[in-house]
Enzyme design. Structure first.
Site, PDB file in Angstrom:
ATOM      1  N   ASP A   1       0.877  -1.163   0.000  1.00 17.14           N
ATOM      2  CA  ASP A   1       0.000   0.000   0.000  1.00 17.14           C
ATOM      3  C   ASP A   1       0.918   1.217   0.000  1.00 17.14           C
ATOM      4  OD1 ASP A   1      -2.360   1.619   0.363  1.00 17.14           O
ATOM      5  OD2 ASP A   1      -1.825   1.774   2.478  1.00 17.14           O
TER       6      ASP A   1
ATOM      7  N   ASP B   1      -0.058   5.154   0.950  1.00 25.05           N
ATOM      8  CA  ASP B   1      -0.278   6.100   2.050  1.00 25.05           C
ATOM      9  C   ASP B   1      -0.358   5.371   3.381  1.00 25.05           C
ATOM     10  OD1 ASP B   1      -0.765   8.674   0.448  1.00 25.05           O
ATOM     11  OD2 ASP B   1      -2.150   7.260  -0.480  1.00 25.05           O
TER      12      ASP B   1
END
Length: 219
Positions: free
Chosen positions: A9, A11
């Site tokens: 991922d 952020d």
């Protein structure tokens, strides 16, 4: 932990964009006469369009999504790297890593560049899938592009939506990053990427650190 490939991922895992992103969403909420606190509860780990659709009529979703995407892009230069992220990403061979994000491609690239994180060859962004997280589509697409079965991939995540997406995609394991990932059903939780390192055999604890299954981050 064995890993034929690593799916990151963005952020909250590689980059810290929280302050800038939340400021953009607050401004957007005020413009639309919405409670910023209510809006922010639905933002993390979700595509902007899907958050917008929770609060506005269908005929307003397209322009309002373009509006928040522009606001977030304007603040992308405020993004910084999560501790240890640059070195960890650089240590994983390019053909064995991907970034899987709910952000638009333009925003993801801008945030990675601002944080000094190497841009991946494989980036699955909001516009690359029909259904975003928590659906399995983003992680399945990343595994497909890498040519590695999802069951042989390890995912690094920090949000409930992202973790649900990874589990639904049938990945081999989920590493939670940061306090927010505690008690979200990860196999392992670490404070940041200084605690682990990549080897050809998979992900192992960094020197001087121990990692226990499902353990909360140690300080």
């Amino acid at each position: 932990m064995p890993a034929a490939a690593v799916l990151f991922d963005n952020d909250g895992v590689l980059v810290d964009s929280t302050a800038a992103g939340e400021a953009a969403w607050r401004e957007w909420a005020v413009r639309h006469r919405l409670d910023p606190r209510a809006v922010l509860t639905g933002v993390h780990g979700r595509r902007s369009r899907e958050t917008v659709a929770r609060f506005l009529p269908a005929d307003e979703v397209d322009p309002a999504t373009a509006e928040i995407d522009a606001l977030e892009l304007d603040t992308a230069d405020q993004t910084v790297a999560i501790k240890g992220a640059s070195d960890f990403v650089a240590s994983v061979p390019g053909h064995l890593r991907a970034v899987v994000t709910s952000a638009s491609r333009a925003l993801a690239v801008a945030r990675l560049a601002a944080a000094g994180i190497p841009l991946p060859d494989v980036l699955v962004a909001a516009e690359d899938v029909t259904a975003g997280k928590p659906a399995p589509d983003p992680y399945l697409r990343a595994a497909e592009l890498l040519g590695v079965p999802s069951a042989e991939c390890v995912v690094l995540e920090d949000s409930a939506n992202g973790i649900r997406s990874a589990r639904a995609a049938g990945v081999g394991a989920v590493f939670g990053i940061g306090d927010v990932a505690v008690e979200l059903g990860c196999d392992v939780v670490v404070p940041d990427l200084t605690r682990v390192r990549w080897t050809p055999a998979g992900i192992v604890p960094a020197a001087g650190h121990e990692v226990g299954p499902g353990a909360p981050p140690g300080r």
